[in-house]
Enzyme design. Structure first.
Site, mmCIF file in Angstrom:
data_model
loop_
_atom_site.group_PDB
_atom_site.id
_atom_site.type_symbol
_atom_site.label_atom_id
_atom_site.label_comp_id
_atom_site.label_asym_id
_atom_site.label_seq_id
_atom_site.Cartn_x
_atom_site.Cartn_y
_atom_site.Cartn_z
ATOM 1 N N ASP A 106 38.061 36.536 38.686
ATOM 2 C CA ASP A 106 38.159 35.585 39.792
ATOM 3 C C ASP A 106 39.620 35.471 40.240
ATOM 4 O O ASP A 106 40.533 35.751 39.463
ATOM 5 C CB ASP A 106 37.682 34.198 39.356
HETATM 6 N N1 URA Z 1 34.185 34.835 33.796
HETATM 7 C C1 URA Z 1 34.521 34.012 34.811
HETATM 8 O O1 URA Z 1 33.918 32.972 34.996
HETATM 9 N N2 URA Z 1 35.544 34.380 35.618
HETATM 10 C C2 URA Z 1 36.262 35.497 35.433
HETATM 11 O O2 URA Z 1 37.196 35.765 36.186
HETATM 12 C C3 URA Z 1 35.903 36.346 34.377
HETATM 13 C C4 URA Z 1 34.850 35.991 33.576
#
Ligand code: URA
Length: 247
Positions: A108
């Protein structure tokens, strides 16, 4: 060179045109030709040594040498090859890299940590396929003090809207009394969208900060935030072996 003939999407993935799924889309969109004939079916095989394969009219070059990069992704950077909204992407951090690498899976925008980029489509496909269960370890700061029951649920599986999560390894690192948050170290073997955040939310502890410490056996060591390095030969061999590819 690997065995031949092979499925067209596999050849394209190996040549760096993205994941196998992305290559299937190229075929379905009628952008691929074998010996001058447009191919729109997915079962078709070709011999990369003898057949002329083209994408958008450009001859596909099979490179033996692939590029493998580990990036320490900063927060505020989007994991994509291109962003229509002109947000800063991980590719902006790799401007000196000439190979057509792409990110393997996604972090993310606000997540930091280890992100692999490569032009080895076959490896990327396998590393993100649930069948191979590649472990990913996150250091997670969540709101509140996490108790035994929440830890047990995270370990055994949490019901999310896309089904139960597979068993995970979860360790409570410490409670940060001043911040009223808990640090967890969590290893998952799947890669669903926003999985860690959704798992923690489901047990009542929203994520405040998320950092990926480890992807497979790859770790950042002393790599500063925003910096990248090439994988070592040993790392490449181990990564390929972990998903059943000969080195
Ligand atoms: N899980 C998440 O919620 N976000 C990420 O960026 C990676 C794994």
């Amino acid at each position: 060179m690997s065995e031949r003939p092979q499925r067209l999407q596999k050849i394209l993935a190996q040549a760096g045109y993205g994941s196998r799924r992305a290559c299937e889309q190229l075929i379905l969109q009628g952008r691929v030709r074998i010996n001058g004939q447009v191919v729109t079916q997915l079962g078709v095989q070709a011999d990369p040594q003898c057949d002329v394969i083209e994408v958008d009219g450009k001859r596909v070059q099979l490179s033996e040498e692939h590029t493998y990069i580990l990036l320490h992704k900063p927060a505020g950077v989007v994991t994509t090859r291109r962003d229509a909204h002109a947000a800063r992407t991980v590719m902006d951090l790799l401007q000196s890299v000439s190979a057509a690498v792409f990110p393997v899976g996604r972090l993310d925008a606000d997540t930091t940590g280890a992100l692999l980029l490569t032009d080895d489509g076959e490896l990327a496909y396998r590393l993100t396929h649930p069948r191979y269960g590649v472990p990913k370890t996150y250091l997670v700061e969540v709101r509140g003090e996490v108790g035994e029951e929440a830890l047990r649920r995270l370990r055994e599986g949490v019901l999310l809207e896309d089904g139960m999560t597979a068993p995970a390894q979860v360790q409570k690192v410490r409670y940060l009394a001043g911040r009223r948050t808990t640090l967890l170290r969590l290893t998952i073997h799947e890669g669903r969208k926003r999985q860690v955040k959704r798992m923690c939310m489901a047990v009542g502890h929203p994520v405040v900060r998320l950092h990926r410490e480890r992807f497979g056996h790859l770790t950042l060591h002393q790599l500063p935030v925003g910096a990248w390095r090439y994988l070592t030969d040993e790392e490449i061999v181990a990564l390929r072996r972990a998903v059943g590819l000969a080195s």
